[in-house]
Design a protein around this motif. Structure first.
Motif, PDB file in Angstrom:
ATOM      1  N   VAL A  15       0.841  -1.200   0.000  1.00  0.00           N
ATOM      2  CA  VAL A  15       0.000   0.000   0.000  1.00  0.00           C
ATOM      3  C   VAL A  15       0.880   1.254   0.000  1.00  0.00           C
ATOM      4  O   VAL A  15       0.614   2.224  -0.724  1.00  0.00           O
ATOM      5  N   ALA A  16       1.959   1.223   0.783  1.00  0.00           N
ATOM      6  CA  ALA A  16       2.845   2.391   0.839  1.00  0.00           C
ATOM      7  C   ALA A  16       3.479   2.651  -0.531  1.00  0.00           C
ATOM      8  O   ALA A  16       3.618   3.804  -0.962  1.00  0.00           O
ATOM      9  N   ALA A  22       4.306  10.184   3.162  1.00  0.00           N
ATOM     10  CA  ALA A  22       5.551  10.769   3.675  1.00  0.00           C
ATOM     11  C   ALA A  22       6.038   9.994   4.896  1.00  0.00           C
ATOM     12  O   ALA A  22       7.226   9.990   5.204  1.00  0.00           O
ATOM     13  N   ALA A  23       5.110   9.376   5.623  1.00  0.00           N
ATOM     14  CA  ALA A  23       5.476   8.631   6.834  1.00  0.00           C
ATOM     15  C   ALA A  23       4.444   7.544   7.076  1.00  0.00           C
ATOM     16  O   ALA A  23       3.309   7.627   6.580  1.00  0.00           O
ATOM     17  N   ILE A  24       4.848   6.516   7.828  1.00  0.00           N
ATOM     18  CA  ILE A  24       3.923   5.437   8.190  1.00  0.00           C
ATOM     19  C   ILE A  24       3.880   5.351   9.712  1.00  0.00           C
ATOM     20  O   ILE A  24       4.924   5.329  10.362  1.00  0.00           O
ATOM     21  N   HIS A  25       2.676   5.332  10.268  1.00  0.00           N
ATOM     22  CA  HIS A  25       2.532   5.248  11.732  1.00  0.00           C
ATOM     23  C   HIS A  25       1.650   4.048  12.081  1.00  0.00           C
ATOM     24  O   HIS A  25       0.495   3.979  11.660  1.00  0.00           O
ATOM     25  N   ARG A 110       0.847  11.248  -0.865  1.00  0.00           N
ATOM     26  CA  ARG A 110       2.080  12.064  -0.898  1.00  0.00           C
ATOM     27  C   ARG A 110       1.947  13.233   0.065  1.00  0.00           C
ATOM     28  O   ARG A 110       0.946  13.939   0.053  1.00  0.00           O
ATOM     29  N   GLY A 111       2.956  13.414   0.921  1.00  0.00           N
ATOM     30  CA  GLY A 111       2.939  14.530   1.874  1.00  0.00           C
ATOM     31  C   GLY A 111       2.098  14.234   3.100  1.00  0.00           C
ATOM     32  O   GLY A 111       2.014  15.051   4.022  1.00  0.00           O
ATOM     33  N   ARG A 112       1.433  13.073   3.136  1.00  0.00           N
ATOM     34  CA  ARG A 112       0.584  12.733   4.291  1.00  0.00           C
ATOM     35  C   ARG A 112       1.187  11.565   5.073  1.00  0.00           C
ATOM     36  O   ARG A 112       1.996  10.805   4.537  1.00  0.00           O
ATOM     37  N   THR A 113       0.711  11.419   6.321  1.00  0.00           N
ATOM     38  CA  THR A 113       1.075  10.242   7.107  1.00  0.00           C
ATOM     39  C   THR A 113       0.056   9.143   6.838  1.00  0.00           C
ATOM     40  O   THR A 113      -1.148   9.409   6.786  1.00  0.00           O
ATOM     41  N   MET A 114       0.552   7.926   6.657  1.00  0.00           N
ATOM     42  CA  MET A 114      -0.324   6.767   6.500  1.00  0.00           C
ATOM     43  C   MET A 114      -0.411   6.069   7.858  1.00  0.00           C
ATOM     44  O   MET A 114       0.608   5.694   8.435  1.00  0.00           O
ATOM     45  N   TYR A 115      -1.626   5.949   8.379  1.00  0.00           N
ATOM     46  CA  TYR A 115      -1.835   5.297   9.666  1.00  0.00           C
ATOM     47  C   TYR A 115      -2.273   3.849   9.456  1.00  0.00           C
ATOM     48  O   TYR A 115      -3.151   3.589   8.622  1.00  0.00           O
ATOM     49  N   VAL A 116      -1.679   2.950  10.208  1.00  0.00           N
ATOM     50  CA  VAL A 116      -2.065   1.539  10.167  1.00  0.00           C
ATOM     51  C   VAL A 116      -2.818   1.260  11.468  1.00  0.00           C
ATOM     52  O   VAL A 116      -2.259   1.393  12.557  1.00  0.00           O
TER      53      VAL A 116
END
Ligand code: GTP
Ligand code: SPV
Ligand code: MN
Length: 591
Positions: A15-16, A22-25, A110-116
């Motif tokens: 998915v990333a 921009a980041a994965i949390h 892009r430019g956002r944090t992806m939350y899992v």
């Protein structure tokens, strides 16, 4: 690393690569994590702090004004066979749907944090609970999922142990209604949702997983995933009956689930316990009864109309640790909606309040709050076994025709009563409000497969040996000639529930009619109620010609669902129609 976690990590990597965040949390569900997210959302304007004295740790979220409700025409069930989705669902072939979604998701974070977000639907130690993981780029979704589900480390640990989980991919995208779509792949236990940040479109554990995907699973595994509240009614003897009730969106589930007994009842020792307000998973137990859990951990409730008079339990839980979506605010930053005292200064869009521009709170404005804050929340809601169900209640908003209450004669008739439910549409979904449409079992927007197969599945529980609940139908929304509701509703609905319990224990009287068994007014406790003459005459009356037309329209509806409709259900419809034709009118009020 377990192979389950390896599969999860692989999916997150894939998915990333597609969405390019921009980041994965990875969410652990901790207080510290939530505080950090709230700070981020306050800085971005996603959340607005409310009055910390009157409403500590409460926040307001204003949706994009074009993104305030579910979108049924954009919500697809993507089964490999078109017919399996039924005429009740928009359908797209899985390969085409995946391709469409991949195109939308490409680079969208892009430019956002992806939350899992690992979550568990149901008590974390319950065999009946199921897990999922939602990937989202919306911190508002994370904050809501934290309240609405068992989210974080414990859910991840269960996934690692257990293996199977539902994957849900969500992005708010551009919040462009032209680029908004919600796809369900029940055969793959997968959900993909793009372009909306609103409730049922974005909190994927709720309608997408716990109803559309779960109903599909439940059919193959022999249980039921339903759009129902669950409540417990404790009588003065200390016995508790559990009732599950299906009403369409914005038709009274939250209110009934949190009912406060009217004065006389409270004095006599009646108590009402809340188990759930929206979703019910029911499994046949070894004892032949249906056992139910509430898969949710919080309430995403309709704000307008919630008041000290209608739902004091709800009001009592909304003065701390709550998220309000699309309500108005007062001069001292308290949340406000129609039905509350006081006055708004800003409307739900943040404009200066002007009644000429409409209500201060959007009609589908909502609160999100943990179930633990509800004064009537039952300890049994956390019971891993669930609670045994004594009665199933169907109901809708019907200004005319449908009596206050009736009882189905048996399971098959009850399934017909549920299948022929109809209700006026509400603001919970986009489109016209107040139009009567068929909404079987309140599942029109939520059944993840063909309605005909769904009815067959319901009928399949009717086998001998089972100690099935009695089935009832209610209508709190009958209107008089002046357009006002004939029945006071809310707390007084307990009077109707008491009659149901009396029917279950064999103590309450009923009159047999073709549509089912009706109480006379004298069979209900109406002490202390000031019912109008019109209400006394019509709440429990049968308009035979109108019912004849209703049954004809039900038959047409079943025909429209096509050849998969179980013959048993058609025969039941014919039986009721024939008995209506043969019926000599008895006035149920006087009989
Ligand atoms: P969803 O969360 O959309 O699934 O809705 P719900 O079924 O939980 O509906 P809810 O209890 O939030 O009620 C929706 C609206 O109906 C509110 O404005 C309530 O005030 C109103 N309402 C609920 N119960 C009654 C009742 O017994 N009589 C009348 N007249 N109105 C009711
Ligand atoms: C409903 O519409 O039935 C709701 C709200 O409970 S939502 O979560 O948006 O589906
Ligand atoms: Mn609902």
């Amino acid at each position: 690393m377990s192979s389950q976690l390896a599969a999860l990590n692989q999916w997150v990597d894939d998915v990333a690569r597609l969405t390019q965040p921009a980041a994965i949390h990875w969410c652990d569900g901790s207080d510290a994590e939530n505080a950090a997210l709230v700070a981020i959302m306050q800085a971005s304007g996603d959340l607005i702090g409310l009055n910390p004295q009157t409403h500590p740790n409460c926040h307001l979220h204003r949706s994009h004004p074009g993104d305030v409700a579910r979108v049924e025409h954009l919500t697809f069930v993507c089964t490999s066979e078109r017919d399996d989705a039924g005429p009740n669902n928009p359908w797209m072939a899985p390969a085409e749907a995946h391709a469409k979604m991949d195109a939308l998701f490409a680079g969208c974070m892009r430019g956002r944090t992806m939350y899992v977000v690992p979550y568990c639907m149901g008590p974390i130690g319950s065999k009946l609970a199921r897990c999922g993981v939602e990937i989202t780029d919306s911190p508002y979704v994370v904050a809501n999922m934290r309240i609405m589900t068992r989210m974080g480390a414990a859910a991840l640990a269960r996934i690692e142990r257990e293996g199977s989980f539902v994957t849900g991919l969500h992005s708010i995208g551009e919040l462009d209604p032209e680029r908004r779509v919600i796809m369900h792949f029940p055969e793959e236990l997968t959900i993909k949702s793009y372009g909306s940040g609103y409730g049922g479109n974005a909190l994927l554990g709720k309608k997408c997983h716990a109803l559309r995907i779960a109903s599909h699973q439940a059919r193959s595994e022999g249980w039921l995933a339903e759009h129902m509240l669950i409540l417990g009614i404790e009588n003065p003897k200390g016995e508790t009956h559990y009732i599950a009730a299906a009403f369409p969106s914005a038709c009274g589930k939250t209110n009934l689930a949190m009912l406060i007994p009217p004065e006389g009842y409270a004095r006599d020792g009646w108590k009402v316990w809340t188990i759930g307000d929206d979703i019910c998973w029911m499994h046949p137990g070894e004892d032949g009864r249906l056992w139910a859990i509430n898969p949710e951990a919080g309430f995403f409730g309709v704000a307008p109309g919630t008041s000290a008079k209608t739902n004091p339990n709800a009001l009592a839980m909304l003065d701390r640790d709550a998220i309000f979506t699309n309500v108005g605010v007062t001069a001292d930053d308290q949340p406000w909606w129609e039905g509350l005292p006081g006055a708004p200064v800003k409307d739900w869009q943040g404009r200066d309040y002007d009644p000429a521009k409409g209500p201060a709170a959007h009609p589908n404005s909502r609160f999100t709050v943990s179930a633990k804050q509800c004064p009537s929340y039952s300890a049994r809601a956390e019971d891993p076994q669930g609670v045994p169900i004594s009665a199933i209640v169907f109901g809708g908003r019907r200004a005319s025709l449908v009596p206050l209450v009736f009882e189905a004669r048996d399971w098959t008739h009850g399934v017909l009563v549920g299948a022929s439910m109809a209700s006026e549409t509400t603001a919970a979904a986009t489109g016209a409000v107040g139009v009567v449409r068929r909404d079987p079992m309140a599942m029109k927007p939520f059944c993840g497969y063909h309605f005909a197969d769904y009815f067959a599945h319901w009928l399949s529980f009717g086998g001998s040996g089972a100690k099935l609940p009695k089935i009832f139908h209610v209508n709190w929304f009958r209107k008089g000639a002046d357009g006002a509701f004939l029945w006071p509703g809310f707390g007084d609905n307990l009077r109707v529930l008491e009659w149901m319990i009396g029917r279950i224990s064999g103590e309450a009287h009923a009159v047999d009619t073709p549509i089912g068994r009706l109480p006379r007014l004298s069979d209900l406790n109406t002490e202390g109620l000031a019912l109008s003459a019109e209400a006394r005459e019509s709440l429990l009356a049968l308009d035979l010609p109108a019912w004849h037309d209703e049954l004809e329209s039900v038959a047409v509806y079943l025909d429209e669902l096509g050849p998969r409709v179980p013959p048993e259900l058609r025969r039941e419809c014919e039986r009721v129609a024939a008995s209506l034709a043969a019926y000599e009118a008895v006035d149920p009020v006087d009989a």
